[in-house]
Design a protein around this motif. Structure first.
Motif, PDB file in Angstrom:
ATOM      1  N   MET A  27       1.371   0.762   6.737  1.00  0.00           N
ATOM      2  CA  MET A  27       0.027   0.062   6.747  1.00  0.00           C
ATOM      3  C   MET A  27       0.036  -1.047   5.613  1.00  0.00           C
ATOM      4  SD  MET A  27      -3.816   1.207   5.475  1.00  0.00           S
ATOM      5  CE  MET A  27      -3.368   1.309   3.657  1.00  0.00           C
ATOM      6  N   ALA A  28       0.809  -0.417   4.370  1.00  0.00           N
ATOM      7  CA  ALA A  28       0.775  -1.381   3.279  1.00  0.00           C
ATOM      8  C   ALA A  28       1.738  -2.535   3.433  1.00  0.00           C
ATOM      9  CB  ALA A  28       1.055  -0.391   2.163  1.00  0.00           C
ATOM     10  N   LYS A  29       3.195  -1.994   4.338  1.00  0.00           N
ATOM     11  CA  LYS A  29       4.254  -2.927   4.667  1.00  0.00           C
ATOM     12  C   LYS A  29       3.696  -3.898   5.415  1.00  0.00           C
ATOM     13  CE  LYS A  29       7.247  -1.215   7.260  1.00  0.00           C
ATOM     14  NZ  LYS A  29       8.363  -0.526   7.830  1.00  0.00           N
ATOM     15  N   GLU A  30       2.772  -3.509   6.517  1.00  0.00           N
ATOM     16  CA  GLU A  30       2.113  -4.556   7.463  1.00  0.00           C
ATOM     17  C   GLU A  30       1.320  -5.640   6.869  1.00  0.00           C
ATOM     18  OE1 GLU A  30       0.211  -4.554  11.904  1.00  0.00           O
ATOM     19  OE2 GLU A  30       0.301  -2.594  10.746  1.00  0.00           O
ATOM     20  N   ALA A  31       0.558  -5.085   5.895  1.00  0.00           N
ATOM     21  CA  ALA A  31      -0.427  -6.053   5.352  1.00  0.00           C
ATOM     22  C   ALA A  31       0.328  -6.943   4.364  1.00  0.00           C
ATOM     23  CB  ALA A  31      -1.333  -5.011   4.337  1.00  0.00           C
ATOM     24  N   LEU A  32       1.422  -6.440   3.586  1.00  0.00           N
ATOM     25  CA  LEU A  32       2.155  -7.310   2.802  1.00  0.00           C
ATOM     26  C   LEU A  32       3.092  -8.381   3.550  1.00  0.00           C
ATOM     27  CD1 LEU A  32       4.020  -8.025   0.021  1.00  0.00           C
ATOM     28  CD2 LEU A  32       5.587  -6.283   0.811  1.00  0.00           C
ATOM     29  N   PHE A  33       3.544  -7.980   4.971  1.00  0.00           N
ATOM     30  CA  PHE A  33       4.017  -9.039   5.621  1.00  0.00           C
ATOM     31  C   PHE A  33       3.140  -9.982   6.244  1.00  0.00           C
ATOM     32  CE2 PHE A  33       7.905  -6.311   4.918  1.00  0.00           C
ATOM     33  CZ  PHE A  33       8.775  -7.407   4.916  1.00  0.00           C
ATOM     34  N   ASN A  34       2.082  -9.698   6.330  1.00  0.00           N
ATOM     35  CA  ASN A  34       1.025 -10.492   6.960  1.00  0.00           C
ATOM     36  C   ASN A  34       0.889 -11.703   6.102  1.00  0.00           C
ATOM     37  OD1 ASN A  34       0.532  -9.537   9.441  1.00  0.00           O
ATOM     38  ND2 ASN A  34      -1.143  -8.171   8.621  1.00  0.00           N
ATOM     39  N   ILE A  35       0.885 -11.563   5.019  1.00  0.00           N
ATOM     40  CA  ILE A  35       0.666 -12.308   3.401  1.00  0.00           C
ATOM     41  C   ILE A  35       1.888 -13.213   3.547  1.00  0.00           C
ATOM     42  CG2 ILE A  35       0.541 -12.445   0.860  1.00  0.00           C
ATOM     43  CD1 ILE A  35      -0.845  -9.990   0.970  1.00  0.00           C
ATOM     44  N   LEU A  36       3.058 -12.433   3.506  1.00  0.00           N
ATOM     45  CA  LEU A  36       4.308 -13.394   3.323  1.00  0.00           C
ATOM     46  C   LEU A  36       4.675 -14.279   4.473  1.00  0.00           C
ATOM     47  CD1 LEU A  36       6.713 -10.586   2.007  1.00  0.00           C
ATOM     48  CD2 LEU A  36       5.592 -12.567   0.705  1.00  0.00           C
ATOM     49  N   ASN A  37       4.034 -13.688   5.787  1.00  0.00           N
ATOM     50  CA  ASN A  37       4.162 -14.707   7.234  1.00  0.00           C
ATOM     51  C   ASN A  37       3.316 -16.134   6.731  1.00  0.00           C
ATOM     52  OD1 ASN A  37       5.093 -14.943   9.765  1.00  0.00           O
ATOM     53  ND2 ASN A  37       2.823 -14.532  10.311  1.00  0.00           N
ATOM     54  N   ASN A  38       2.375 -16.054   5.974  1.00  0.00           N
ATOM     55  CA  ASN A  38       1.638 -17.205   5.961  1.00  0.00           C
ATOM     56  C   ASN A  38       2.247 -18.255   4.746  1.00  0.00           C
ATOM     57  OD1 ASN A  38      -0.343 -16.716   7.798  1.00  0.00           O
ATOM     58  ND2 ASN A  38      -1.437 -15.245   6.286  1.00  0.00           N
ATOM     59  N   LEU A  39       3.189 -17.640   4.187  1.00  0.00           N
ATOM     60  CA  LEU A  39       3.839 -18.246   2.959  1.00  0.00           C
ATOM     61  C   LEU A  39       5.282 -18.758   3.416  1.00  0.00           C
ATOM     62  CD1 LEU A  39       2.683 -15.973  -0.037  1.00  0.00           C
ATOM     63  CD2 LEU A  39       1.771 -18.300   0.698  1.00  0.00           C
ATOM     64  N   TYR A  40       6.042 -18.209   4.148  1.00  0.00           N
ATOM     65  CA  TYR A  40       7.410 -18.417   4.250  1.00  0.00           C
ATOM     66  C   TYR A  40       7.768 -18.079   5.777  1.00  0.00           C
ATOM     67  CZ  TYR A  40       7.499 -17.302  -0.766  1.00  0.00           C
ATOM     68  OH  TYR A  40       7.251 -17.338  -2.013  1.00  0.00           O
ATOM     69  N   TYR A  41       8.869 -19.051   6.204  1.00  0.00           N
ATOM     70  CA  TYR A  41       9.716 -18.768   7.337  1.00  0.00           C
ATOM     71  C   TYR A  41      10.738 -17.862   7.035  1.00  0.00           C
ATOM     72  CZ  TYR A  41       7.084 -22.902   8.980  1.00  0.00           C
ATOM     73  OH  TYR A  41       6.152 -23.999   9.327  1.00  0.00           O
ATOM     74  N   PHE A  42      10.622 -16.658   7.703  1.00  0.00           N
ATOM     75  CA  PHE A  42      11.345 -15.564   7.327  1.00  0.00           C
ATOM     76  C   PHE A  42      12.933 -15.764   7.710  1.00  0.00           C
ATOM     77  CE2 PHE A  42       7.757 -12.973   7.906  1.00  0.00           C
ATOM     78  CZ  PHE A  42       7.428 -12.675   6.672  1.00  0.00           C
ATOM     79  N   ASP A  43      13.265 -16.867   8.594  1.00  0.00           N
ATOM     80  CA  ASP A  43      14.631 -17.249   8.951  1.00  0.00           C
ATOM     81  C   ASP A  43      15.225 -18.142   7.673  1.00  0.00           C
ATOM     82  OD1 ASP A  43      13.307 -19.538   9.334  1.00  0.00           O
ATOM     83  OD2 ASP A  43      14.260 -19.566  11.706  1.00  0.00           O
ATOM     84  N   SER A  44      14.156 -18.683   6.796  1.00  0.00           N
ATOM     85  CA  SER A  44      14.854 -19.587   5.860  1.00  0.00           C
ATOM     86  C   SER A  44      14.690 -19.147   4.106  1.00  0.00           C
ATOM     87  CB  SER A  44      14.221 -21.090   5.961  1.00  0.00           C
ATOM     88  OG  SER A  44      12.888 -20.920   5.683  1.00  0.00           O
ATOM     89  N   VAL A  45      14.733 -17.790   4.199  1.00  0.00           N
ATOM     90  CA  VAL A  45      14.518 -17.270   2.938  1.00  0.00           C
ATOM     91  C   VAL A  45      15.883 -16.148   2.685  1.00  0.00           C
ATOM     92  CG1 VAL A  45      12.031 -17.228   2.655  1.00  0.00           C
ATOM     93  CG2 VAL A  45      12.977 -14.976   3.603  1.00  0.00           C
ATOM     94  N   SER A  46      15.884 -16.209   1.193  1.00  0.00           N
ATOM     95  CA  SER A  46      16.813 -15.134   0.825  1.00  0.00           C
ATOM     96  C   SER A  46      16.023 -13.886   0.082  1.00  0.00           C
ATOM     97  CB  SER A  46      17.702 -15.757  -0.071  1.00  0.00           C
ATOM     98  OG  SER A  46      17.310 -16.269  -1.318  1.00  0.00           O
ATOM     99  N   VAL A  47      16.296 -12.905   0.298  1.00  0.00           N
ATOM    100  CA  VAL A  47      15.702 -11.731  -0.288  1.00  0.00           C
ATOM    101  C   VAL A  47      16.514 -10.558  -0.825  1.00  0.00           C
ATOM    102  CG1 VAL A  47      14.319  -9.608   0.420  1.00  0.00           C
ATOM    103  CG2 VAL A  47      13.935 -11.856   1.583  1.00  0.00           C
ATOM    104  N   LEU A  48      15.706 -10.363  -2.093  1.00  0.00           N
ATOM    105  CA  LEU A  48      16.256  -9.222  -2.999  1.00  0.00           C
ATOM    106  C   LEU A  48      15.518  -7.802  -3.020  1.00  0.00           C
ATOM    107  CD1 LEU A  48      18.450  -8.120  -5.039  1.00  0.00           C
ATOM    108  CD2 LEU A  48      17.264  -9.299  -6.805  1.00  0.00           C
ATOM    109  N   ASP A  49      16.007  -6.941  -2.468  1.00  0.00           N
ATOM    110  CA  ASP A  49      15.273  -5.572  -2.333  1.00  0.00           C
ATOM    111  C   ASP A  49      15.680  -4.679  -3.515  1.00  0.00           C
ATOM    112  OD1 ASP A  49      13.943  -3.345  -1.664  1.00  0.00           O
ATOM    113  OD2 ASP A  49      14.728  -3.092   0.466  1.00  0.00           O
ATOM    114  N   LEU A  50      14.776  -4.555  -4.484  1.00  0.00           N
ATOM    115  CA  LEU A  50      15.302  -3.723  -5.580  1.00  0.00           C
ATOM    116  C   LEU A  50      14.765  -2.481  -5.516  1.00  0.00           C
ATOM    117  CD1 LEU A  50      14.553  -6.159  -8.303  1.00  0.00           C
ATOM    118  CD2 LEU A  50      16.813  -5.836  -7.461  1.00  0.00           C
ATOM    119  N   PHE A  51      15.400  -1.335  -6.016  1.00  0.00           N
ATOM    120  CA  PHE A  51      14.958  -0.049  -5.752  1.00  0.00           C
ATOM    121  C   PHE A  51      14.600   0.178  -4.386  1.00  0.00           C
ATOM    122  CE2 PHE A  51      13.210  -1.292  -9.945  1.00  0.00           C
ATOM    123  CZ  PHE A  51      13.752  -0.312 -10.769  1.00  0.00           C
TER     124      PHE A  51
END
Length: 184
Positions: A27-51
């Motif tokens: 649920m939290a992950k889906e909500a977070l990605f809904n926010i990010l989907n409005n800010l970025y095109y996922f195919d053009s970002v670089s991501v750092l996943d810590l912990f």
């Protein structure tokens, strides 16, 4: 846990019980990605996943078309699980077995999105090191965002570069960004 959207939508991932992790809820992950989907095109970002733990967040980005993903965790079992899972889905996730703070001290490449999911029982001083190191070492692109997941009992709003928080059940996501006057 399951992948919420993208190429691998609905696929379930079962992590070994022995891993010392607390995956972000669907649920939290889906909500977070809904926010990010409005800010970025996922195919053009670089991501750092810590912990990165089970790699839950990394898989979600990869499923949505992100090709530049780096997952950092100090636990060998977590790194091994991420590598095995990414291989089984044919995802490109660069894993690094390292203490997150050591990694942040030495890293040189900036990222568009940095997601950190440290242990919820971290003291505030440990939480504050994350944005401190990210911004001190210029690890965030000018249009980027640092997102720190934490318990609703932890307050990060007093930390430098704090922008806002979103709450989903017992989970909180605090967002940190470069202020627009700092970009000039």
């Amino acid at each position: 846990m399951r992948i919420v959207s993208g190429q691998f939508k609905g696929r379930r991932i079962t992590a070994p019980k022995k891993l010392p992790v607390r995956p972000t809820t669907d649920m939290a992950k889906e909500a977070l990605f809904n926010i990010l989907n409005n800010l970025y095109y996922f195919d053009s970002v670089s991501v750092l996943d810590l912990f990165s733990g089970t790699g839950n967040i990394s898989y979600e980005f990869a499923s949505r078309g992100t090709e530049h993903i780096t997952a950092v965790d100090e636990n060998f079992g977590c790194i091994k699980f991420i590598n095995e899972t990414a291989d089984s889905f044919d995802m490109t996730i660069n894993t690094i077995k390292s203490d997150v703070f050591t990694y942040l001290e030495k890293a040189k490449t900036p990222f568009t999105i940095i997601f950190a999911d440290p242990p919820y029982d971290f003291p505030l001083e440990e939480f504050s090191k994350i944005p401190d190191l990210v911004f001190k070492n210029n690890l965030l692109e000018s249009n980027g965002v640092l997102i720190v997941e934490h318990s609703k009992h932890t307050k990060l709003s007093e930390l430098e570069h704090y922008s806002h928080s979103k709450s989903y059940g017992g989970n909180m996501f605090s967002f940190f960004q470069i202020a627009s006057d700092e970009e000039e």
